[in-house]
Each structure stands twice: as C-alpha cells, then as structure tokens.
Enzyme design. Structure first.
Site, short mmCIF file in Angstrom:
data_model
loop_
_atom_site.label_atom_id
_atom_site.label_comp_id
_atom_site.label_asym_id
_atom_site.label_seq_id
_atom_site.Cartn_x
_atom_site.Cartn_y
_atom_site.Cartn_z
N HIS A 23 1.05 -1.14 0.08
CA HIS A 23 0.27 0.20 -0.05
C HIS A 23 0.62 1.55 0.08
O HIS A 23 0.91 2.67 -0.74
CB HIS A 23 -1.21 0.03 0.92
CG HIS A 23 -2.55 -0.90 1.05
ND1 HIS A 23 -2.91 -0.94 1.32
CD2 HIS A 23 -1.85 -2.43 1.47
CE1 HIS A 23 -3.55 -1.61 0.84
NE2 HIS A 23 -3.56 -2.71 0.62
N GLY B 17 2.03 2.85 -5.07
CA GLY B 17 1.41 2.47 -3.54
C GLY B 17 0.36 1.94 -4.47
O GLY B 17 -0.96 2.81 -5.08
N ALA B 18 -0.20 0.98 -4.24
CA ALA B 18 -1.74 0.25 -4.01
C ALA B 18 -2.47 0.91 -3.91
O ALA B 18 -3.66 0.70 -4.37
CB ALA B 18 -2.21 -1.09 -3.81
N HIS B 19 -2.69 1.69 -2.48
CA HIS B 19 -3.84 2.60 -1.83
C HIS B 19 -3.78 4.24 -2.39
O HIS B 19 -2.76 4.56 -2.97
CB HIS B 19 -3.36 2.59 -0.44
CG HIS B 19 -4.58 3.15 0.27
ND1 HIS B 19 -5.12 4.02 0.27
CD2 HIS B 19 -5.24 2.39 1.50
CE1 HIS B 19 -6.30 4.07 1.01
NE2 HIS B 19 -6.51 2.35 1.69
N PRO B 20 -5.31 4.42 -2.87
CA PRO B 20 -5.01 5.53 -2.73
C PRO B 20 -5.05 6.45 -2.20
O PRO B 20 -4.50 6.27 -0.82
CB PRO B 20 -6.80 5.52 -3.20
CG PRO B 20 -7.64 4.49 -3.44
CD PRO B 20 -6.49 3.64 -1.96
#
Length: 468
Positions: free
Chosen positions: A45, A81-84
């Site tokens: 993330h 990263g994977a998280h907004p």
C-alpha cells in the site's frame, strides 16, 4: 470533571522507509500528553497508519506536528503504492472516545484544517461529520483520481476547491483530508489468487455504494509482494454490519470463483466488542455476554481504582517511590490545571498553564524514576558504586530543582492574573498549591544536595536557587 479523550488515526503516504515513519512518530510524541497506541506500515500500500489518543488540544497539536513532518519528508511525485492517496498526510480523522462529542471533533477538524493551510500551505478538504459539502462526506469522492488528478484539476475545477485554503495543490505534499467520524475498522481479506479482477468484483458486491452492506466501503487491490489479490474493507459501524458477516460473504463469493480465502488482517486497532461478536457467531455460545471475558472484568475492576485513587495508593505504599518529590510535582500540576481553568473561564489565554500542566505531570514520574536510579546505584558492589551514586544523585536533585524553577515562574503568572471575583477562590487554591509544591520540591533538592560530593555541582544548584 470527567476525562476527555480523542483518538486520531492519521494515514501517511509512506510504508517503506522506516526512518521517515520514525520521524513522524517522534514528531507526534513530542506532545507529552499524547499516547501512541498502534503503528502499522504496509509496503504494498506504501502507507502507514498511526493511532494515538489524548486530550483534545494535545491530540490536535500532535496531529499538526505529524502532518508538518510528513509534508517535509514525503514527495508524492515519487510515490507509488496500491492505496489511493492525494496527500503526504493523506487523511487525519478525529474520533470521540470519552467526555467529548462528535461535534467537538468537527470543530477540532476545522481548526486543524485552517492551521495546516496557514502554516504549511497545504490545502485541506473536510470529510465525514466535518464535511461542508454533501459529496465530501465520503472520502472516496474527495480522492477520486488521486494526487495526479488533483494537481491537474484543483485550480480549474470549482468542484475540487478545498474547504481550507486556496485552490493551489502543494507541489510535493498534495492536499490533506481532515475529518471527524465514529470508530472505523480497517479490515482486509486476502484471496488465494493474484487475479485482482475477482477481488474487485467481490468488493463491488459487498460495498454499500454498489448495493451491498450498509456501513461497508471496499475495493480490490493487488499485493505485489505476496502475489495475492486483496479485498480491502472499511467498516464504519461494526455493530450494524459486523465483521463476521462481511468475512463470510467474502468467503462465499470467493468460492463462487473457485478461490480460497487465505487470511485476513486488521489495520490499526479494533474494539474488543467486534471480536466478541465474531466469537459469539462462530462458536455458537449459548450464554455469551461481554462480562464473561476475563479482560473485560479486570478492566472494569481496575477502572474503579484508576486515576487519583491509584496514585494515592502508590504514594501511601511502604516504598521509596513515589514520594515527596512526586507529590510536589502533582500539587504543581493541579495548580496549573486550576490556572488553565480560571483563564479559560475568564476568556483569557490558557496556553502557558497547559504547558505547565504537561511539564509537572511528566515530572511526577520523572522524580520517581530519578530516585529509582539512586537506589539501583546503591545496589552495586561497594567498591565501584561511588561514581554511579554521585551521577544518580545529580539527577535526583535536578528534577525537583526544575520543578522549583518552573513553579516559581508559574506562581508569578498566577499572581499577575486579573480575573472576575467569582473565580477568586479557585485562583486562591491554585496559589496555595503552587506554594506547597515549591516548598516540597525545594526540600527534595536540599536532601539530595546533602549527599552529593561534587562541590562545583552543588555550587551551581545553590546559584540557581538564589536566582529565584
């Protein structure tokens, strides 16, 4: 007066560089009254979540210091990263815990937002209960398109104008979202497949905005480091939509695609009641109630003995610490609290008295710890203990000396106060307490000086006392 506690759970866009996260934690903990409860970091993330609690003013101060450090250290132009995310300090929610209301947290959020803009030039959006526009209640609406879209649109799209500050995105730190909300559980379910499409389909099935469960927000992402798809979930009311119901639904939906659930994880902290509800569901207890949990009963019993009764029990115990030095610091802390109270009631600035209160509260434990070092030094072999005892006695004299000096300065401010007559009795008690604190702390300085051999050190202490 009942205790006031607020929780803050800021999310920072850094989950890989431990030194940066350490620096942010250090900035938050530079506020003495704040306690860090949890620290989570996720490399996939590229995000960290910190949880801390304390009195409202202290929590707001700590939150600002954390944001300030994040703005200094994190550059979203280089962030992946994977998280907004839209900000280095991405989201900063306040949650009422004890003695405060959600509306109190809304007011705190608004003040912090203005402070972040005025001092850091980072624009701020307000969300959840603090939202000033209906479409900003939901965080996902504010984060749509992430940092990159915000940089391109903020200056030209009126719908993206921030609530605090000008429509100018900070070049490296983006924007920050600040708000007030009830307790939220961040809960992720990992699937035994790298196919993120399945995770996204399941997330769509369970989230409220797509017709799923009320109080559920979810999305599907890929955990590249583990080659697993994940259903990332926020539960905004676990009592109305419990964790076990969401987990079972995800599991059944995954089975439809021929995929197993390989595990789940909690990000941050979780109320014990959420676990109890799951235990009751899965284990089918016929007589379950929260009072059957050992830790609940212990906490209930200990709460009755916490606070002042606990300190007085320790003070009355036949042990060397805490002793007169800690009691003196406690008296000074009470005097400072009364000073803060009367200045607030008189619509005057209480900040100096709040600083004093934090200092004296800390000194209660510092004094006890310094004398513990003296006792440990005396336990060393007689032939080697000399320098250790001398060093420890220095510390045992310096802590009450600092209390005497700080108390003298505060006593002057108390004497200079001009307040309405109806608060005079409270001010008189504050003056009496600070006088007692000075006398008691001075006695502790003197008794330690008597045992110290270092004449230059003793002379320097005596000079500081004469200066008072």
């Amino acid at each position: 007066m009942s205790r006031q506690l607020i929780e803050c759970v800021p999310n920072f866009s850094e989950g890989r560089d431990a030194s940066r996260i350490d620096a942010i934690v250090h900035a938050i903990l530079s506020v003495p009254e704040v306690v860090l409860l949890d620290r989570e970091a996720d490399a996939d993330h590229n995000r960290s979540v910190l949880t801390f609690v304390g009195p409202p003013a202290a929590v707001a101060d700590a939150a600002f210091r954390g944001v300030e450090k994040a703005v200094e250290l994190i550059d979203l132009r280089r962030h992946q990263g994977a998280h907004p995310r839209i900000g280095a300090a991405d989201v900063v929610p306040f949650i009422p815990i004890e003695g405060v209301t959600l509306e109190d947290c809304v007011q705190l959020a608004g003040k912090l937002g203005e402070q972040i803009w005025s001092k850091l030039r980072v624009p701020v959006y307000l969300y959840e209960a603090a939202a000033r526009q209906p479409d900003r209640v939901n965080l996902e609406n504010i984060r749509r398109g992430q940092f990159e879209a915000l940089v391109a649109e903020m200056a030209t799209n009126p719908a993206r104008r921030p609530d605090c500050g000008e429509p100018v995105c900070h070049p490296s730190a983006g924007a920050t979202v600040v708000g007030a909300r009830k307790f939220l559980i961040a809960y992720n379910v990992n699937l035994g497949t790298p196919d993120v499409t399945i995770a996204k389909r399941i997330a769509k099935t369970i989230r409220f905005s797509s017709g799923g469960f009320r109080y559920v927000k979810s999305m599907g992402i890929l955990l590249a480091s583990r080659n697993l798809a994940q259903v990332s979930i926020n539960l905004t009311d676990f009592e109305q939509t419990p964790m076990h119901l969401v987990f079972e639904t995800v599991r059944r939906e995954a089975e439809r695609y021929g995929v197993p659930v390989v595990g789940s994880e909690i990000v941050g902290l979780i109320p014990r009641k959420a676990i109890e509800l799951g235990a009751e569901y899965f284990l089918r207890y016929e007589n379950f109630r929260p009072e059957l949990v050992l830790e609940n009963r212990i906490a209930e019993a200990m709460t009755a003995r916490g606070g002042l009764p606990e300190f007085l029990d320790a003070l009355a115990a036949p042990t060397a610490t805490p002793g007169g030095g800690s009691a003196s610091a406690a008296a000074a802390a009470m005097a400072a609290a009364l000073g803060a109270m009367v200045t607030r009631l008189a619509k005057q600035d209480s900040a100096a008295f709040e600083d004093d209160r934090r200092f004296f509260t800390e000194a209660v434990d510092r004094d006890a710890a310094s004398f513990q070092q003296v006792m440990l030094a005396y336990k060393r072999p007689k032939e080697e203990r000399g320098p250790y005892v001398e060093e420890a006695l220095h510390g045992a004299a310096l802590v009450p000396l600092e209390v005497v000096e700080r108390a003298a300065a505060m006593e002057g401010r108390l004497n200079a106060l001009s307040i309405p007559a109806r608060f005079a009795s409270d001010l008189a008690v504050a003056k009496a307490l600070i006088g007692a604190a000075r006398t008691g702390a001075l006695e502790n300085v003197r008794i330690n000086l008597d045992s110290i051999q270092d004449e230059p050190f003793k002379a320097s202490v005596e000079a500081r006392l004469r200066g008072l």
